[in-house]
Design an enzyme around this catalytic site. Structure first.
Site, PDB file in Angstrom:
ATOM      1  N   LYS A 195       0.860  -1.181   0.000  1.00  0.00           N
ATOM      2  CA  LYS A 195       0.000   0.000   0.000  1.00  0.00           C
ATOM      3  C   LYS A 195       0.894   1.227   0.000  1.00  0.00           C
ATOM      4  O   LYS A 195       1.679   1.439   0.919  1.00  0.00           O
ATOM      5  CB  LYS A 195      -0.912  -0.012   1.228  1.00  0.00           C
ATOM      6  N   LYS A 248      -2.111  -1.477  -3.873  1.00  0.00           N
ATOM      7  CA  LYS A 248      -2.975  -0.294  -3.825  1.00  0.00           C
ATOM      8  C   LYS A 248      -2.136   0.953  -3.923  1.00  0.00           C
ATOM      9  O   LYS A 248      -1.152   1.055  -3.183  1.00  0.00           O
ATOM     10  CB  LYS A 248      -3.722  -0.326  -2.494  1.00  0.00           C
TER      11      LYS A 248
HETATM   12  C1  PBG Z   1      -7.490   3.448   5.406  1.00  0.00           C
HETATM   13  C2  PBG Z   1      -7.719   3.336   3.961  1.00  0.00           C
HETATM   14  C3  PBG Z   1      -7.517   4.293   2.941  1.00  0.00           C
HETATM   15  C4  PBG Z   1      -8.024   3.732   1.766  1.00  0.00           C
HETATM   16  C5  PBG Z   1      -8.470   2.461   2.084  1.00  0.00           C
HETATM   17  N1  PBG Z   1      -8.282   2.228   3.434  1.00  0.00           N
HETATM   18  C6  PBG Z   1      -6.994   5.663   2.997  1.00  0.00           C
HETATM   19  C7  PBG Z   1      -5.662   5.946   3.500  1.00  0.00           C
HETATM   20  O1  PBG Z   1      -4.804   5.086   3.657  1.00  0.00           O
HETATM   21  O2  PBG Z   1      -5.446   7.126   3.781  1.00  0.00           O
HETATM   22  C8  PBG Z   1      -8.058   4.402   0.425  1.00  0.00           C
HETATM   23  C9  PBG Z   1      -9.093   3.902  -0.531  1.00  0.00           C
HETATM   24  C10 PBG Z   1      -9.390   4.804  -1.672  1.00  0.00           C
HETATM   25  O3  PBG Z   1      -8.739   5.851  -1.896  1.00  0.00           O
HETATM   26  O4  PBG Z   1     -10.332   4.478  -2.421  1.00  0.00           O
HETATM   27  N2  PBG Z   1      -6.198   3.343   5.866  1.00  0.00           N
END
Ligand code: PBG
Length: 326
Positions: A195, A248
């Site tokens: 991520k 992601k």
């Molecule tokens: C929570 C999380 C996030 C997303 C999914 N879970 C945001 C972040 O890490 O700030 C992003 C999903 C999206 O942008 O569609 N940690």
């Protein structure tokens, strides 16, 4: 084989021929629909930067989840907007928390729908970070227990799979242990393994109210410049017991999806995130691109790169188009 003996255009001449040599076929089975759930009744708050997506109270969540399921989408992933935030994210692991209530109700009404829950603390922390903050620092090990409690409480509420997105080191092992100790060894973990610290999450943070109040997430989410490190993250999570490895965002990281698909033998999921959705919607609204076609091309590209599952806000629209064609 060289021109003029070989002519690649021969197999592109008609739609029938193209169908026969098509290598990547999208189906609604590929999709996981992300949904935002909030307290209340009859709530359907539009999310500005994500046209067509809403914060939904449970009574409105159920019919939309049913619509997705009826279109052939096997799974949803839930994000909660809590009634209260504090420094220990207590509403993240409360038995009567919003995600727990929604999971219970979804499983009750739609037992065959796969309910995945996002396991993170950011939306539940008053400071908006994904872990416990001590003296301005996001403390890794102190966060693990809260994450494991959150995952366990989701499983107890009926979640079919838990998906930790916090990016703390060791959280997959901590969650696996907590689940197993409670006799829940059959609950799989979908790990947000690679991520990235991405600006493509902007619209989501508005939707989930999860933007950090100070600093950013660079000390825990990955540097967008790194690829080898993604393999290490994914390998670690696999060894800690992850059942599905997620990359992601998706579209700007197709190389990462491809590399993880080559190097690991676990199912790979890709998250087509909020900013990717927002860009397509915005350009389509302006009439600058054909939104439906760009959507399908994007989802096909993510699958072609190697994703076995795609988390996407387009799940319903794409499933509808695929259904229409069939
Ligand atoms: C929570 C999380 C996030 C997303 C999914 N879970 C945001 C972040 O890490 O700030 C992003 C999903 C999206 O942008 O569609 N940690």
């Amino acid at each position: 084989m060289l021109f003029p003996d070989y002519r690649p255009r021969r197999m592109r001449r008609t739609e029938g021929l193209r169908r026969m040599v098509r290598e990547t076929i999208l189906t609604p089975d590929d999709f996981i629909y992300p949904m935002f759930v909030i307290d209340g009744k009859g709530v359907k708050n539009p999310i500005d930067a994500m046209p067509g997506q809403y914060q939904l109270s449970i009574d409105n969540l159920i019919p939309l989840a049913r619509a997705a399921f009826d279109l052939g989408v096997p799974a949803v992933i839930l994000f909660g907007i809590p009634d209260k935030k504090d420094p220990l994210a207590t509403r993240a692991y409360a038995g009567d928390g919003i995600v727990q209530k929604a999971a219970r109700e979804l499983k009750n009404k739609l037992p065959d729908l796969v309910v995945i829950t996002d396991v993170c603390l950011c939306a539940y922390m008053d400071h908006g970070h994904c872990g416990v903050v001590e003296k301005g620092v996001v403390e890794n090990d102190a966060s693990l227990d809260l994450l494991a409690r959150t995952a366990l409480s989701h499983a107890k509420a009926g979640a079919d799979m838990v998906a930790p997105s916090d990016m703390m080191d060791g959280r997959v092992a901590a969650i696996r242990e907590a689940l197993d100790e409670d006799g829940r060894s059959s609950v799989p973990i979908m790990s947000y393994a690679a991520k990235y610290c991405s600006s493509f999450y902007g619209p989501f943070r508005e939707a989930a109210g999860s933007a950090p109040k100070f600093g950013d997430r660079r000390t825990y989410q990955m540097d967008p410049a790194n690829a080898v490190e993604a393999i290490r993250e994914a390998t670690m999570d696999a060894e800690e017991g992850a059942d599905v490895i997620m990359v992601k965002p998706a579209l700007p990281y197709l190389d990462i999806i491809y590399r993880i698909r080559q190097e690991l033998d676990l199912p790979v999921a890709a998250y087509n995130v909020s900013g990717e959705y927002a860009m397509i919607k915005a350009a389509a609204e302006k009439g600058w691109i054909d939104g439906d076609r760009v959507m399908m091309e994007t989802l096909t590209a993510i699958k072609r790169a190697g994703a076995d599952m795609i988390l996407t806000y387009f799940a319903l629209d794409a499933a509808r188009l695929l259904r229409g064609k069939a």
